[in-house]
Design an enzyme around this catalytic site. Structure first.
Site, short mmCIF file in Angstrom:
data_model
loop_
_atom_site.label_atom_id
_atom_site.label_comp_id
_atom_site.label_asym_id
_atom_site.label_seq_id
_atom_site.Cartn_x
_atom_site.Cartn_y
_atom_site.Cartn_z
N HIS A 78 -18.78 -2.71 -13.61
CA HIS A 78 -18.43 -3.58 -14.67
C HIS A 78 -18.72 -3.07 -16.10
CE1 HIS A 78 -22.94 -4.11 -15.28
NE2 HIS A 78 -22.74 -4.14 -16.56
N ASP A 128 -20.89 -4.11 -7.60
CA ASP A 128 -21.08 -3.61 -8.69
C ASP A 128 -21.29 -2.06 -8.70
OD1 ASP A 128 -20.81 -3.46 -11.62
OD2 ASP A 128 -22.84 -4.58 -11.78
N SER A 229 -27.05 -1.24 -18.53
CA SER A 229 -26.10 -1.40 -17.39
C SER A 229 -25.56 -0.15 -16.73
CB SER A 229 -24.85 -2.22 -17.70
OG SER A 229 -25.13 -3.66 -17.93
N GLY A 230 -25.57 0.07 -15.55
CA GLY A 230 -25.17 1.28 -14.84
C GLY A 230 -26.22 2.13 -14.69
#
Length: 310
Positions: A78, A128, A229-230
Site C-alpha cells: 500500500h 499487502d 507502514s511497511g
C-alpha cells in the site's frame, strides 16, 4: 587461444554467472540487544540496522522498510498506492532520524518495485507486501539484513516482538527519531473478535485473513501508526532477529480493541525468494538493458573469434 578471445570468453562467463539471480544472505539478524521497557521509546544507534525509510520525491518519508539483501528492501504494497514508478522513490539507509544531514547514511535510488500480484489496493486487503530493488546494491559496510522466517514458522501468541518506525506519535505527525515498541503477538481469532467490539453491524465481515498477524494490546495506548507502514515486526528466534510481520493496517492508532495488523511474512517467503532469484541485482552497476546488448555483442564476437583463435 589468443588473449583477446580469452578475455571475451571470461567476460561472457561473468555475465552469465550474474544472470543466476540473487540469493538471500545466510548471515542476518545481528544487532545490539533491545531494551527491556515495553512502550514507545527512542531507538539506539545500531539497534535496528535493517530499518530503512522509503522516500517519495518532493515529500520525503512515506513508509518504513527492511533490508533483506544488499540490493533488496521488504515493505508494504500500500506504500505504492500513489505510484509504482521507481524514479519517484528513493531509500534512506542508515541513521536514526529522517534528516539527510546525518553522517553514515546512503540515499539509494530504486530500480524496480514488485507489488504482490493479487493485492487489491484496499485498506484491509490480503497481499499487502512489496519488494523494492535498489539501483545499485549496498556495500557490506552499509547494510545488515534482517532474517526471514521459514515458510511454515509457528508464531506463538504471547511472544514479545518489536516494531520500529518513524510514524506518528501523540506529539507530532512523524517522529524525528526512530521509535521502537515491544508488542506481544496475538491469537488471530481473538484479534478478530476484538475488531467486532462493539461494532456488531460488521459481524458478517472477516477482518483478519490467513496471511495477517496481529500484535499489540487489548487496551490500546501503544501501537504502530501512520508512517510506520511497511516497517518490520521482528522477534528473536534462535538468537537471531527474524522478521515475522510488515506493518499493514489498523483502525486508527492505539485504540482499545484495535491492535495493529501486520502482513504475515512466513506466508510470502517463497514469493520473496522467487522474486529475488528471478531479478538479479546489477552488481557491475550496468543498466540491465545495456547488459543484454553487451551479452549479444559478446556472443557475436566470440562466435567470430573462436574459429581462428586456436
Amino acid at each position: 587461444m589468443k588473449s583477446w578471445a580469452r578475455c571475451i570468453l571470461l567476460l561472457l562467463l561473468l555475465i552469465l554467472a550474474r544472470g543466476r539471480g540473487d540469493v538471500l544472505p545466510s548471515v542476518c539478524g545481528r544487532s545490539r540487544d533491545a531494551g527491556k521497557i515495553v512502550g514507545g521509546q527512542d531507538a539506539q544507534e545500531g539497534q535496528w540496522p535493517w530499518q530503512v525509510s522509503l522516500w517519495i520525491a518532493g515529500e520525503g518519508h512515506i513508509c518504513g522498510g527492511s533490508l533483506i539483501h544488499p540490493g533488496w528492501v521488504l515493505t508494504a504494497a500500500h506504500c505504492f498506492r500513489r505510484s509504482q514508478n521507481p524514479s519517484f522513490f528513493s531509500v534512506k539507509v542508515g541513521g536514526l532520524t529522517l534528516s539527510l544531514l546525518e553522517t553514515s547514511i546512503t540515499l539509494a535510488a530504486v530500480r524496480s518495485i514488485f507489488v504482490y500480484p493479487s493485492y487489491l489496493w484496499e485498506d484491509t486487503s490480503s497481499g499487502d507486501i512489496a519488494l523494492v530493488q535498489l539501483e545499485t546494491p549496498l556495500k557490506p559496510s552499509q547494510f545488515t539484513p534482517v532474517c526471514l522466517p521459514e515458510a511454515q514458522a509457528p508464531l506463538t501468541p504471547g511472544t514479545l516482538c518489536w516494531v520500529t518506525g518513524w510514524g506518528s506519535t501523540q506529539k507530532r505527525d512523524l517522529s524525528s527519531v526512530l521509535q521502537e515498541l515491544a508488542v506481544p503477538l496475538l491469537d488471530s481469532e481473538e484479534c478478530e473478535k476484538m475488531y467486532h467490539i462493539p461494532e456488531s453491524s460488521l459481524s458478517g465481515k472477516r477482518f483478519i485473513q490467513a496471511d495477517m498477524l496481529c500484535a499489540g494490546f487489548e487496551e490500546g495506548q501503544r501501537d504502530s501508526c501512520q508512517g510506520d507502514s511497511g516497517g518490520p515486526l521482528v522477534c528473536v528466534i534462535n538468537s537471531s532477529w527474524i522478521q515475522v510481520g510488515i506493518v499493514s493496517w489498523g483502525f486508527g492508532c492505539a485504540r482499545p480493541y484495535r491492535p495493529g495488523v501486520y502482513t504475515r511474512v512466513p506466508a510470502y517467503v517463497d514469493w520473496i525468494q522467487r522474486t529475488v532469484a528471478e531479478n538479479p541485482s546489477d552488481i557491475c552497476g550496468c543498466n540491465s538493458r545495456a547488459s543484454e546488448a553487451q551479452l549479444l555483442v559478446l556472443l557475436v564476437l566470440l562466435a567470430l573469434a573462436l574459429p581462428g583463435a586456436m
